[in-house]
Write an enzyme that holds these catalytic residues in place. Structure first.
Site, PDB file in Angstrom:
ATOM      1  N   SER A 192      -2.919   3.080  10.155  1.00 35.01           N
ATOM      2  CA  SER A 192      -4.052   2.263  10.827  1.00 35.01           C
ATOM      3  C   SER A 192      -3.283   0.963  11.225  1.00 35.01           C
ATOM      4  CB  SER A 192      -5.342   2.139   9.666  1.00 35.01           C
ATOM      5  OG  SER A 192      -4.502   1.372   8.791  1.00 35.01           O
ATOM      6  N   LYS A 231       1.089  -3.754   6.771  1.00 36.35           N
ATOM      7  CA  LYS A 231       1.962  -3.638   5.290  1.00 36.35           C
ATOM      8  C   LYS A 231       3.259  -3.383   5.448  1.00 36.35           C
ATOM      9  CE  LYS A 231      -1.673  -4.988   2.903  1.00 36.35           C
ATOM     10  NZ  LYS A 231      -1.534  -5.822   1.561  1.00 36.35           N
ATOM     11  N   TYR A 239      -4.257  -1.930  10.037  1.00 33.39           N
ATOM     12  CA  TYR A 239      -4.126  -2.460   8.672  1.00 33.39           C
ATOM     13  C   TYR A 239      -2.858  -1.896   8.104  1.00 33.39           C
ATOM     14  CZ  TYR A 239      -4.063  -2.351   3.634  1.00 33.39           C
ATOM     15  OH  TYR A 239      -3.819  -2.430   2.312  1.00 33.39           O
ATOM     16  N   HIS A 240      -2.559  -0.455   7.656  1.00 32.44           N
ATOM     17  CA  HIS A 240      -1.756  -0.110   7.199  1.00 32.44           C
ATOM     18  C   HIS A 240      -0.322  -0.556   7.932  1.00 32.44           C
ATOM     19  CE1 HIS A 240      -4.370   2.702   5.357  1.00 32.44           C
ATOM     20  NE2 HIS A 240      -3.709   2.433   4.210  1.00 32.44           N
ATOM     21  N   THR A 294       0.724  -1.214   0.002  1.00 34.44           N
ATOM     22  CA  THR A 294       0.047  -0.223  -0.075  1.00 34.44           C
ATOM     23  C   THR A 294       1.093   1.312  -0.099  1.00 34.44           C
ATOM     24  OG1 THR A 294      -1.756   1.181   1.035  1.00 34.44           O
ATOM     25  CG2 THR A 294      -0.468   0.045   2.605  1.00 34.44           C
TER      26      THR A 294
HETATM   27  N1  USQ Z   1     -12.768   9.215   3.430  1.00 32.97           N
HETATM   28  C1  USQ Z   1     -13.795  10.016   3.533  1.00 32.97           C
HETATM   29  N2  USQ Z   1     -14.920   9.705   3.442  1.00 32.97           N
HETATM   30  C2  USQ Z   1     -15.438   8.361   3.182  1.00 32.97           C
HETATM   31  C3  USQ Z   1     -14.437   7.299   3.118  1.00 32.97           C
HETATM   32  C4  USQ Z   1     -12.801   7.854   3.218  1.00 32.97           C
HETATM   33  O1  USQ Z   1     -13.416  11.212   3.414  1.00 32.97           O
HETATM   34  O2  USQ Z   1     -16.644   8.054   3.054  1.00 32.97           O
HETATM   35  C5  USQ Z   1     -11.240   9.512   3.650  1.00 32.97           C
HETATM   36  C6  USQ Z   1     -10.506   8.852   4.677  1.00 32.97           C
HETATM   37  O3  USQ Z   1     -10.816   9.570   5.748  1.00 32.97           O
HETATM   38  C7  USQ Z   1      -9.071   8.806   4.050  1.00 32.97           C
HETATM   39  C8  USQ Z   1      -9.137   8.713   2.523  1.00 32.97           C
HETATM   40  O4  USQ Z   1     -10.526   9.133   2.489  1.00 32.97           O
HETATM   41  O5  USQ Z   1      -8.545  10.099   4.249  1.00 32.97           O
HETATM   42  C9  USQ Z   1      -8.996   7.298   1.991  1.00 32.97           C
HETATM   43  O6  USQ Z   1      -9.825   6.463   2.938  1.00 32.97           O
HETATM   44  P1  USQ Z   1     -10.114   4.901   2.063  1.00 32.97           P
HETATM   45  O7  USQ Z   1     -11.088   4.309   2.919  1.00 32.97           O
HETATM   46  O8  USQ Z   1     -10.527   5.478   0.506  1.00 32.97           O
HETATM   47  O9  USQ Z   1      -8.576   4.204   1.819  1.00 32.97           O
HETATM   48  P2  USQ Z   1      -7.805   3.745   3.216  1.00 32.97           P
HETATM   49  O10 USQ Z   1      -8.483   3.450   4.373  1.00 32.97           O
HETATM   50  O11 USQ Z   1      -6.680   4.426   3.099  1.00 32.97           O
HETATM   51  O12 USQ Z   1      -7.643   2.198   2.232  1.00 32.97           O
HETATM   52  C10 USQ Z   1      -7.605   1.764   1.041  1.00 32.97           C
HETATM   53  C11 USQ Z   1      -7.643   0.347   0.936  1.00 32.97           C
HETATM   54  C12 USQ Z   1      -6.626  -0.200   1.397  1.00 32.97           C
HETATM   55  C13 USQ Z   1      -5.495   0.277   0.301  1.00 32.97           C
HETATM   56  C14 USQ Z   1      -5.309   1.763   0.541  1.00 32.97           C
HETATM   57  C15 USQ Z   1      -4.340   2.452  -0.384  1.00 32.97           C
HETATM   58  O13 USQ Z   1      -8.578  -0.316   1.531  1.00 32.97           O
HETATM   59  O14 USQ Z   1      -6.656  -1.693   1.146  1.00 32.97           O
HETATM   60  O15 USQ Z   1      -4.065  -0.193   0.808  1.00 32.97           O
HETATM   61  O16 USQ Z   1      -6.569   2.268   0.344  1.00 32.97           O
HETATM   62  S1  USQ Z   1      -3.619   3.778   0.365  1.00 32.97           S
HETATM   63  O17 USQ Z   1      -4.806   4.775   0.886  1.00 32.97           O
HETATM   64  O18 USQ Z   1      -3.031   4.569  -0.600  1.00 32.97           O
HETATM   65  O19 USQ Z   1      -2.977   3.829   1.608  1.00 32.97           O
END
Ligand code: USQ
Length: 402
Positions: free
Chosen positions: A187, A193, A189-190, A145
């Site tokens: 998190s 990784k 989860y992160h 990730t």
């Molecule tokens: N967010 C909002 N509103 C929502 C959902 C999320 O504002 O309804 C915000 C979160 O607070 C965060 C961002 O959007 O700031 C990203 O959240 P996300 O749920 O889209 O992504 P994340 O939790 O980071 O995890 C997802 C995948 C994970 C992957 C990661 C890539 O579930 O498996 O590793 O994206 S990365 O984000 O680049 O680390």
């Protein structure tokens, strides 16, 4: 090439399996079907109706004539099952996606934290351990990730995995060393990784395993060329507050007239990639293994970065949706910049699919088609990163949503 796909029933595993099978590779899935059980635990379902893995494979064989192997194995807990399966297959490559992949789910409770750590860390370790034990020189491709780098405002471009640092030596001179970019998980989860990275580093150094770690951004979209071939090959599409990721969630919300759930100021900048590009990157990684004895090969698997409020405004312009500014359940910087290098996959031939290419509309159409399957009460994210944030969320009671 013969490929073992660990976690081939999931959101990326399934379209990756079809993509690789379509290319003529022999593909075999090991999966414990945990993602389906988690749907049951949470009482939610994929927006798109999914058939059983057996039915999906039958339809694929009917459509293409290609077989996909399947064995129900829990990669994290059934070491002997995994080992004998790998020994029988003797694959050329192992694609490892057997993980609990949602940050909010990993933060829901102490039990979800324990589950995520034990599942994810053990899964990676058992695969590495089995490869060594079996003297199997298979290329291990892992979906990591972008979140391992964190979202601090350092003011420098994020490199692909490694950071050259100058070390001041005792005699006053200096020496340059490439180190893994400082891990900064946001998190549980992160965090798993980040731990994966150390395991890869050790096994590449100690046992000469060939490993590619794909540091992937947030995947959006649901269809690929192969999942479009038959309605029963459709990919899953998560919209709920635990598993749905931000861009897909915003599009579904827009489609059903729900305000877009922006956390905090929406100043968070993130990296994105379309699911079609994701499966292409996996193909490119599989075709380009590192040399035996080399360090872990790390590619940043992303194509664009966006600030969340800009994304929200883009979707509002497209669909007429409104934005709900919600208290942020997560501990994360309110505003961050993110500039990322991704030259390696581009050099290997990736041609990015961008947000501007009409696929946003396609997703809104998918969401409208299956809107009757959406439980609106499961849209808000309720998993809070701390007790204080949980109280603030409970206090707001989702009131920002009209
Ligand atoms: N967010 C909002 N509103 C929502 C959902 C999320 O504002 O309804 C915000 C979160 O607070 C965060 C961002 O959007 O700031 C990203 O959240 P996300 O749920 O889209 O992504 P994340 O939790 O980071 O995890 C997802 C995948 C994970 C992957 C990661 C890539 O579930 O498996 O590793 O994206 S990365 O984000 O680049 O680390």
């Amino acid at each position: 090439m013969r490929i073992a796909v660990l976690g081939g029933d999931g959101f990326i595993g399934w379209p990756a399996t079809l993509h690789l099978s379509n290319l003529g590779f022999e593909v075999f899935i090991a999966d414990n079907l945990s993602r389906r059980w988690i749907d049951t635990e949470l009482g939610v379902q994929s927006l798109t109706p999914m058939d059983s893995i057996q039915e999906r494979r039958r339809v694929w064989r009917e459509v293409t004539g290609h077989d996909i192997g399947f064995e129900r194995i829990d990669v994290a807990s059934d070491y002997s099952g995994l080992k004998s399966w790998l020994d029988e297959l003797r694959p050329d490559a192992v694609l490892h996606l057997a993980k609990q992949r949602a940050a909010p789910y990993s933060m829901k409770s102490d039990q979800h934290k324990n589950y995520t750590v034990s599942n994810n860390v053990n899964a990676t370790h058992q695969v590495l351990n089995a490869l060594v034990e079996l003297s199997l020189d298979a290329h291990l491709v892992h979906i990591g990730t972008m979140g391992v780098y964190g979202y601090a405002n350092v003011g420098a471009t994020i490199p692909e995995g490694y950071l050259p640092v100058d070390i001041r030596l005792d005699d006053g001179s200096s020496s340059t060393l490439d180190i893994l970019y400082p891990a900064n998980p946001g998190s549980i989860y992160h965090m798993t990784k980040c731990l994966d990275q150390l395991m890869f580093q050790f096994y590449a150094k100690n046992d000469g395993l060939r490993v590619t770690d794909l540091h992937q951004g947030i995947v959006w979209g649901t269809h690929t060329d192969q999942t479009r071939r038959h309605v029963q090959l459709i990919n899953r599409f998560d919209y709920d507050g635990d598993y749905g990721t931000v861009l897909n969630r915003f599009l579904i919300q827009a489609a059903i007239g729900h305000p877009l759930t922006v956390h905090g100021t929406g100043g968070q900048t993130r990296a994105f990639i379309h699911i079609q590009d994701c499966v292409r990157c996996i193909e490119l990684a599989l075709k380009n293994p590192p040399e035996r004895g080399a360090r872990t090969q790390i590619f940043n698997q992303m194509t664009e970065t966006y600030r969340l409020r800009d994304l929200a405004h883009m979707i509002c312009d497209l669909t007429g949706a409104e934005v709900a500014w919600l208290p942020n359940p997560r501990n994360e910087p309110e505003e961050n910049e993110l500039v990322v290098r991704n030259d390696q996959l581009l050099d290997l031939g990736l041609q990015p699919t961008t947000l501007k290419e009409g696929l946003l509309e396609e997703l809104v159409d998918v969401a409208k088609k299956y809107a009757h399957r959406i439980d609106r009460s499961r849209i808000l994210s309720t998993a809070a990163w701390s007790k204080e944030r949980a109280e603030r969320l409970a206090g707001s009671n989702g009131n920002a949503i009209g």
